[in-house]
Design a protein around this motif. Structure first.
Motif, PDB file in Angstrom:
ATOM      1  N   TYR A  39     -46.038  33.115   3.877  1.00  0.00           N
ATOM      2  CA  TYR A  39     -45.964  32.188   3.951  1.00  0.00           C
ATOM      3  C   TYR A  39     -46.807  31.302   3.558  1.00  0.00           C
ATOM      4  CZ  TYR A  39     -46.973  28.334   7.330  1.00  0.00           C
ATOM      5  OH  TYR A  39     -46.925  26.938   8.348  1.00  0.00           O
ATOM      6  N   GLY A  40     -45.922  29.947   2.439  1.00  0.00           N
ATOM      7  CA  GLY A  40     -46.630  29.048   1.452  1.00  0.00           C
ATOM      8  C   GLY A  40     -46.704  27.841   1.547  1.00  0.00           C
ATOM      9  N   ALA A  41     -47.341  27.693   0.960  1.00  0.00           N
ATOM     10  CA  ALA A  41     -47.478  25.691   0.782  1.00  0.00           C
ATOM     11  C   ALA A  41     -47.448  25.479  -0.871  1.00  0.00           C
ATOM     12  CB  ALA A  41     -48.089  25.137   1.460  1.00  0.00           C
ATOM     13  N   PHE A  42     -46.523  24.625  -1.541  1.00  0.00           N
ATOM     14  CA  PHE A  42     -46.706  24.026  -2.519  1.00  0.00           C
ATOM     15  C   PHE A  42     -47.616  23.149  -3.092  1.00  0.00           C
ATOM     16  CE2 PHE A  42     -44.226  27.571  -2.141  1.00  0.00           C
ATOM     17  CZ  PHE A  42     -44.278  29.311  -2.830  1.00  0.00           C
ATOM     18  N   VAL A  43     -48.201  22.722  -3.993  1.00  0.00           N
ATOM     19  CA  VAL A  43     -48.310  20.765  -4.390  1.00  0.00           C
ATOM     20  C   VAL A  43     -48.912  21.273  -5.702  1.00  0.00           C
ATOM     21  CG1 VAL A  43     -50.297  19.519  -4.228  1.00  0.00           C
ATOM     22  CG2 VAL A  43     -49.485  21.139  -2.148  1.00  0.00           C
ATOM     23  N   LEU A  44     -47.983  19.529  -6.554  1.00  0.00           N
ATOM     24  CA  LEU A  44     -48.082  19.852  -7.998  1.00  0.00           C
ATOM     25  C   LEU A  44     -49.536  18.973  -7.887  1.00  0.00           C
ATOM     26  CD1 LEU A  44     -45.342  18.309  -8.603  1.00  0.00           C
ATOM     27  CD2 LEU A  44     -45.505  20.587  -8.843  1.00  0.00           C
ATOM     28  N   ASP A  45     -50.626  19.827  -8.936  1.00  0.00           N
ATOM     29  CA  ASP A  45     -51.981  18.482  -8.923  1.00  0.00           C
ATOM     30  C   ASP A  45     -51.531  17.467  -9.642  1.00  0.00           C
ATOM     31  OD1 ASP A  45     -51.377  19.615 -12.055  1.00  0.00           O
ATOM     32  OD2 ASP A  45     -53.630  20.806 -11.261  1.00  0.00           O
ATOM     33  N   PRO A  46     -52.503  16.978 -10.338  1.00  0.00           N
ATOM     34  CA  PRO A  46     -52.535  15.658 -11.123  1.00  0.00           C
ATOM     35  C   PRO A  46     -52.059  15.715 -12.631  1.00  0.00           C
ATOM     36  CG  PRO A  46     -54.342  15.266 -10.335  1.00  0.00           C
ATOM     37  CD  PRO A  46     -54.512  16.907  -9.629  1.00  0.00           C
ATOM     38  N   ASP A  47     -51.911  16.931 -12.994  1.00  0.00           N
ATOM     39  CA  ASP A  47     -51.062  16.635 -14.089  1.00  0.00           C
ATOM     40  C   ASP A  47     -50.016  18.431 -14.172  1.00  0.00           C
ATOM     41  OD1 ASP A  47     -53.332  16.154 -16.748  1.00  0.00           O
ATOM     42  OD2 ASP A  47     -54.736  17.799 -15.506  1.00  0.00           O
ATOM     43  N   GLY A  48     -49.500  18.246 -12.679  1.00  0.00           N
ATOM     44  CA  GLY A  48     -47.900  18.567 -12.714  1.00  0.00           C
ATOM     45  C   GLY A  48     -48.158  20.060 -12.424  1.00  0.00           C
ATOM     46  N   HIS A  49     -49.327  20.825 -12.526  1.00  0.00           N
ATOM     47  CA  HIS A  49     -49.455  22.432 -12.257  1.00  0.00           C
ATOM     48  C   HIS A  49     -49.092  22.303 -11.041  1.00  0.00           C
ATOM     49  CE1 HIS A  49     -50.961  22.590 -15.519  1.00  0.00           C
ATOM     50  NE2 HIS A  49     -52.614  21.926 -15.488  1.00  0.00           N
TER      51      HIS A  49
END
Length: 129
Positions: A109-119
């Protein structure tokens, strides 16, 4: 087992604020900061728990070398959901809403987000429920 991981960011102040908010639901906080005078290589912030930093960001190198993927483990799905909400509220970009990813394994069970630099930053729970 990893001791710590770190990568460069393009705007240290912006990323520091992002990670402080996004990681709080996972119980991960800012443990220490060191500046360029101390490191000889830029400003760095270490996030972790119980006084031990294990996730670092810094402005001492070129952040344009390509995105990095980091996954933070948590013990329950509610923390994954809270991470996703907090990261989006902090300015992150949705890269995969909270949910099961059975192609990894039945309880992933996961969730993904891009940080301000696209990481690509992930929170994941491997528990059955």
């Amino acid at each position: 087992m990893l001791d710590h991981v770190g990568f460069s960011v393009s705007d240290f102040t912006r990323s520091l604020a992002f990670y402080q908010r996004a990681l709080a639901p996972l119980g991960i906080g800012l443990v220490m900061q060191v500046d360029a005078a101390q490191t000889g290589a830029g400003n760095h912030a270490g996030f972790g728990q119980a006084g031990k930093p294990y996730f670092w960001i810094g402005d001492g190198a070129d952040a344009t070398r390509g995105p990095v993927h980091v996954a933070f483990a948590t013990t329950d799905r509610a923390a994954v959901d809270a991470f996703h909400r907090a990261a989006l509220a902090a300015g992150g970009v949705d890269n995969g809403a909270p949910g099961l990813r059975p192609h990894y394994h039945p309880h992933y069970y996961g969730a993904f987000v891009l940080d301000p630099d696209g990481h690509n930053v992930e929170a994941v729970c491997h528990a059955a429920e």
